[in-house]
Enzyme design. Structure first.
Site, short mmCIF file in Angstrom:
data_model
loop_
_atom_site.label_atom_id
_atom_site.label_comp_id
_atom_site.label_asym_id
_atom_site.label_seq_id
_atom_site.Cartn_x
_atom_site.Cartn_y
_atom_site.Cartn_z
N GLY A 269 0.83 -1.20 0.00
CA GLY A 269 0.00 0.00 0.00
C GLY A 269 0.86 1.25 0.00
N ALA A 270 1.81 1.29 0.92
CA ALA A 270 2.67 2.47 1.03
C ALA A 270 3.83 2.17 1.96
CB ALA A 270 1.87 3.65 1.59
N MET A 271 4.84 3.06 1.93
CA MET A 271 6.07 2.82 2.69
C MET A 271 6.55 4.10 3.37
SD MET A 271 8.41 0.74 3.62
CE MET A 271 9.75 1.28 4.67
N GLU A 272 6.95 3.94 4.63
CA GLU A 272 7.23 5.07 5.52
C GLU A 272 8.64 5.63 5.47
OE1 GLU A 272 6.75 1.83 6.53
OE2 GLU A 272 7.97 1.37 8.29
N ASN A 273 9.40 5.47 4.38
CA ASN A 273 10.77 5.98 4.29
C ASN A 273 10.88 7.37 4.94
OD1 ASN A 273 11.20 3.81 2.27
ND2 ASN A 273 9.89 5.13 1.04
N HIS A 305 -1.12 6.34 8.73
CA HIS A 305 -0.27 5.22 9.15
C HIS A 305 1.20 5.48 8.81
CE1 HIS A 305 0.61 0.86 9.79
NE2 HIS A 305 1.52 1.10 8.86
N GLU A 306 1.46 5.81 7.57
CA GLU A 306 2.87 6.01 7.18
C GLU A 306 3.46 7.22 7.90
OE1 GLU A 306 3.83 3.43 5.92
OE2 GLU A 306 2.01 2.66 4.99
N HIS A 309 4.43 6.38 11.45
CA HIS A 309 5.66 5.60 11.55
C HIS A 309 6.86 6.51 11.84
CE1 HIS A 309 4.94 1.41 10.85
NE2 HIS A 309 4.45 1.54 9.63
#
Ligand code: BES
Ligand code: ZN
Length: 882
Positions: A269-273, A305-306, A309
């Site tokens: 879905g997505a990534m918290e870089n 959410h991301e 993080h």
């Protein structure tokens, strides 16, 4: 691709690394076929480690190592050993600190795994969690190695005017040959899985947020040119998330910029870089024309959410991947709370529980069961599961229930204070709550360590003479793979003793378990809990708010169930009571149908549906959820074994028709009064009204004239929620009718050039019940809008068919499984992660009736017997078969 060598990683084998990497300087010279990466690492030997200790860096994929230097001196090939998955340096300088330079060559345009550095629609992007960084350069690619990154990106300006990485921008400029560069510096030490780079030609929207200490943060969302206007809802959700985290947890953003990039090829879905979140464009782009209310709600939740993080995951990260729930479970809890605060708390809670039961319960009750904190894995990608995420969130929620909101917040404050900048463990997390509360949470901690959904059974009796009300409560945890003996859990069971006036009775004393603030603490196998001062026999409302993730069997009369469904003051439990009545009726209908009988439903049940629909004291979104029948998969799970999906389907349709007939007048009237008026808004209130109206239509469409009515709804729709809802009803319940054909055609024509909307079109058709859907899904794989390489397309068509079409996928002749096996094996050659996620669709195969079960087993064996399977897929298949 890493093929399987059967290596198992174990929690107890954790050792700190012999070397650290305090600093990482990366230079990327980007080019589609030949990208050069220079990594200059500052290495530090851990105190007490011998100088002879080799340095072993991880690698993966087809990267080519072209240069290695230590302290500025080139190494010759005999000074190191490089294999595709590791680089070993045996002779290192005696000094504690030294530098290591490596240069690698990559071909991002050839990378179809969507891990490491790849291209999506011409945009360079990265995905490094969990172990993708090692596809870019050899590294200590483990989350306890925290490093300060400086990244220089060079690319052709015409191809990539935009150059982004983590942290803050420091410098940019022109280079020869039409190239340019940018330098980014991230002052916060981070693990390699949070590294990100994006380069390409994208449109953007900007905004800013001023933090609670008055710092201005520049916000950017980058999307495909021309789609900028679809990113405003995401931007709004981002600003609301930033504010909420300050207010609720005191968490303030820490960099000068926060960027989000939407890409169209993304496994997750997505990534918290850090400072540069990368999103599947499905979770960024939305307007009334293209996105449903559910899409808007998802975007809001995932953006949050991301972003969350940044503190739970980035500032405090995980020591190792066994601790994944430390960041994921906790962050899901935080995004759930955010959505509850932004929308309706009871509605959100019901939706969460539905999701948990739909995804986590089957996992916990099947061959892939594992603890929230696993102790072993073969492939970490396969542990981003509903158990780690959803059950992980429930465990955090239970800590709050046990401690109370205030003490819980103190624990979170202590967690941030004590572990900021560290790579922590679940033990660290539990300890902060023990420290602030003075409680012993060791029995509670089993929720992290023991797999399986506990069962709680409850019986009750009332003695009017002594005014005593007694609960007999018993817990058990069923065995799960490799854990046959289970220990007793600490279960916080919220409850109410509901009196005839609908109010909770007040008891003078409770003994037999500790009972505080409306929660019974179950710690032993059996508790006899006695409440005194109870003059009338109450209806018991148990596991209020779903205070613990368990299955509950309460001995209760039908009268009590109906009473609670109409009167429980806890809105979750009231929903639950009605849902249980529906489930009981559906299971009964299933049995009737198997026995060759026509199911009948009592009017008391079907008319209650009408009463709930028209109850103005309940919000529309809540009424919509109450009227939503348990799904076929829900019913199958509750029946548990010998599942015949066709009989479940038939029973469910029969109940829907019975409810529709009983309430035609009320539903029709309400359907008309709930019509859209005024400006469109995706807010929770309007979405709730649309949800209820569409739910009513879902019944009305089953009555004579239903197809016409639904087609009119389709054509009159002024937003995607209504349009997609009508299309679903026509395609599913009037399959093959002129109305269904007209609507499917009109939808296709209107949205042919919008891939994300075409996904809905694929999804709706992949979930059409019945045996013919196998053939239509197969035919749709040749549709021009479909692509075997794009994860969203695949999930919409094949993912939906295998995970959300009980009658089609489980066709008794095994044709559904055949299509599934072909697709999984085809996908896995390019994208093993995607293939293994698809493959989990067969995890509940043992609960099927014998004919289907045999076909499912054949399908699993066909995959298991394929040579050179990826580690990802082999792990799932073998555990599923074990
Ligand atoms: N860290 C994950 C993304 C991820 C998952 C990376 C698996 C690598 C492997 C991210 O924070 C996440 O959890 N995303 C979820 C959505 C979220 C709202 C639960 C996702 O991608 O499904
Ligand atoms: Zn996450």
């Amino acid at each position: 691709m890493r093929t399987d060598i059967g290596q198992v990683f174990k929690l107890e084998d954790y050792r700190p690394s012999d070397y650290f990497i305090p600093e990482t300087k990366l230079t990327f010279r980007l080019s589609p076929e030949k990208t050069m990466v220079v990594a200059l690492l500052t290495l530090e030997r851990r105190d007490g480690v011998d100088v002879s200790a080799p340095l072993v860096l991880a690698g993966d994929g087809p990267m080519r190592l072209v240069r290695v230097e230590v302290d500025g001196k080139a190494l010759s090939p005999e000074d190191y050993e490089a294999t595709p998955d590791s680089l070993t340096l045996a002779k290192l300088p005696a000094a504690r600190r030294f530098t290591l330079l490596m240069e690698t060559q990559l071909a991002p345009s050839q990378n179809e795994t969507l891990m490491g550095l790849y291209r999506s629609s011409g945009v360079y992007c990265t995905q490094c969690e969990a172990e993708g960084f090692r596809r870019i350069v050899y590294f200590l690619d483990r989350p306890d190695i925290l490093s300060v990154y400086t990244v220089r990106i060079e690319a052709l300006k015409s191809e990539a005017p935009l150059l982004l990485s983590n942290g803050n921008p420091v410098e940019s400029g022109k280079l020869e040959g039409g190239r340019h560069y940018a330098v980014w510096h991230d002052p916060f030490p981070k693990p390699s899985y949070l590294f990100a780079l994006v380069a390409g030609d994208l449109g953007r929207i900007t905004d800013s947020f001023t933090t609670m200490s008055g710092k201005k943060v520049d916000l950017g969302i980058y999307v495909e040119h021309g789609k900028e206007k679809l990113a405003h809802y995401a931007m709004d959700a981002l600003k609301r998330s930033m504010k909420w985290d300050e207010e609720t947890f005191g968490c303030e953003y820490d960099l000068d910029v926060f960027n989000i990039v939407a890409v169209s090829d993304f496994n997750m879905g997505a990534m918290e870089n850090k400072g540069l979140n990368i999103f599947n464009d499905k979770y960024v782009l939305a307007d009334r024309e293209t996105a449903t209310d559910a899409d808007f709600a998802n975007i809001e939740a995932i953006i949050a959410h991301e972003y969350f993080h940044n503190w739970t995951g980035n500032r405090i990260t995980c020591r190792d991947w066994f601790q994944l729930c430390l960041k994921e479970g906790l962050t899901v809890f935080r995004d759930h709370e955010f959505s509850a605060d932004q929308r309706s708390r009871p509605v959100k809670r019901i939706a969460e529980v539905r999701t948990l039961r739909a995804h986590q319960f089957p996992e916990d009750q099947g061959p892939l069961a594992h603890p929230v904190r696993p102790r072993r894995y073969r492939e970490i990608n396969n542990f981003y599961t509903a158990t780690v995420y959803e059950k992980g969130s429930e465990v955090v929620r239970m800590i709050r229930t046990i401690l109370g909101a205030e003490t819980f917040r103190q624990g979170m404050d202590l967690y941030f204070l004590r572990h900021d900048g560290e790579a922590a463990t679940i033990e660290d997390f539990i300890r902060v709550f023990e420290d602030v509360s003075g409680r012993d949470l060791s029995q509670f901690a089993l929720w992290y360590h023991q797999a399986g959904t506990p069962n709680v059974t409850v019986g009750s009796s009332h003695n009017p003479a002594t005014q005593e009300f007694t609960l007999e409560i018993e817990q058990s945890v069923p065995p799960t793979p490799s854990e046959s003996r289970k220990r007793l859990m600490h279960i916080p069971l919220a409850f109410g003793l509901v009196g005839r006036n609908g109010k909770d009775l007040v008891y003078s004393n409770a003994e037999g378990a500790s009972v505080e603030n409306g929660v019974i603490h179950i710690r032993k196998r059996r508790h006899t809990v006695r409440f005194s001062g109870i003059t009338e026999r109450p209806a018991i409302s148990l596991n209020r708010g779903f205070s613990a993730p368990l299955t509950l069997a309460v001995e209760q009369s039908a009268d009590d169930k109906f009473f609670l469904a109409g009167n429980d003051s806890d809105e979750f439990s009231r929903w639950q009571a009605f849902n249980t009545l529906l489930t009981d009726a559906l299971i009964d209908a299933f049995r009737q149908i198997l026995g060759g009988k026509k199911p009948i439903f009592v009017a008391r049940l079907t008319s209650l549906a009408g009463k709930i629909a028209g109850d103005e004291t309940l919000e529309p979104a809540y009424r919509a959820l109450a009227l939503m029948l348990p799904s076929e998969a829900d019913i199958a799970r509750d029946i548990g074994k010998n599942i015949d999906p066709d009989a479940i389907f038939a029973g469910r349709e029969a109940l829907a028709v019975a409810i529709a007939k009983e309430n035609q007048a009320v539903f029709t009237h309400l359907y008309e009064t709930l019509q859209d008026r005024g400006e469109f808004s995706p807010n929770a209130k309007d979405a709730g009204r649309r949800a209820l109206r569409n739910m009513l239509l879902d019944y009305l469409c089953l009555l004579p004239g239903g197809a016409k009515l639904t087609l009119r709804h389709f054509h009159d729709a002024t937003n995607m929620t209504d349009r997609a809802a009508a299309l679903t009803m026509l395609a599913h319940r009037h399959h093959g009718s002129p109305e269904a054909i007209e609507a499917l055609g009109a939808f296709e024509t209107r949205y042919a050039s919008d891939p994300l909307v075409m996904d809905k079109w694929f999804q709706i058709q992949a979930s059409v019940p019945g045996p013919q859907t196998v053939e239509s899904v197969r035919a749709l794989t040749s549709h021009p809008a479909f692509s075997m390489t794009n994860p969203n397309r695949l999930r919409s068509l094949v993912g939906t068919f295998s995970a959300a079409n009980q009658t089609g996928f489980h066709r008794p002749d095994g044709e559904g499984y055949r299509l599934f096996v072909e697709t999984v094996l085809d996908v896995e050659k390019r994208n093993p992660q995607m293939a293994s996620r698809l493959a989990t669709a067969l995890r509940s195969w043992r609960s099927l009736e014998p004919v289907r079960q045999a076909k499912a087993r054949e399908a699993l064996l066909a995959m298991a017997n394929t040579e050179n399977l990826s580690a990802d897929l082999r792990d799932i298949i073998e555990r599923t078969l074990a």
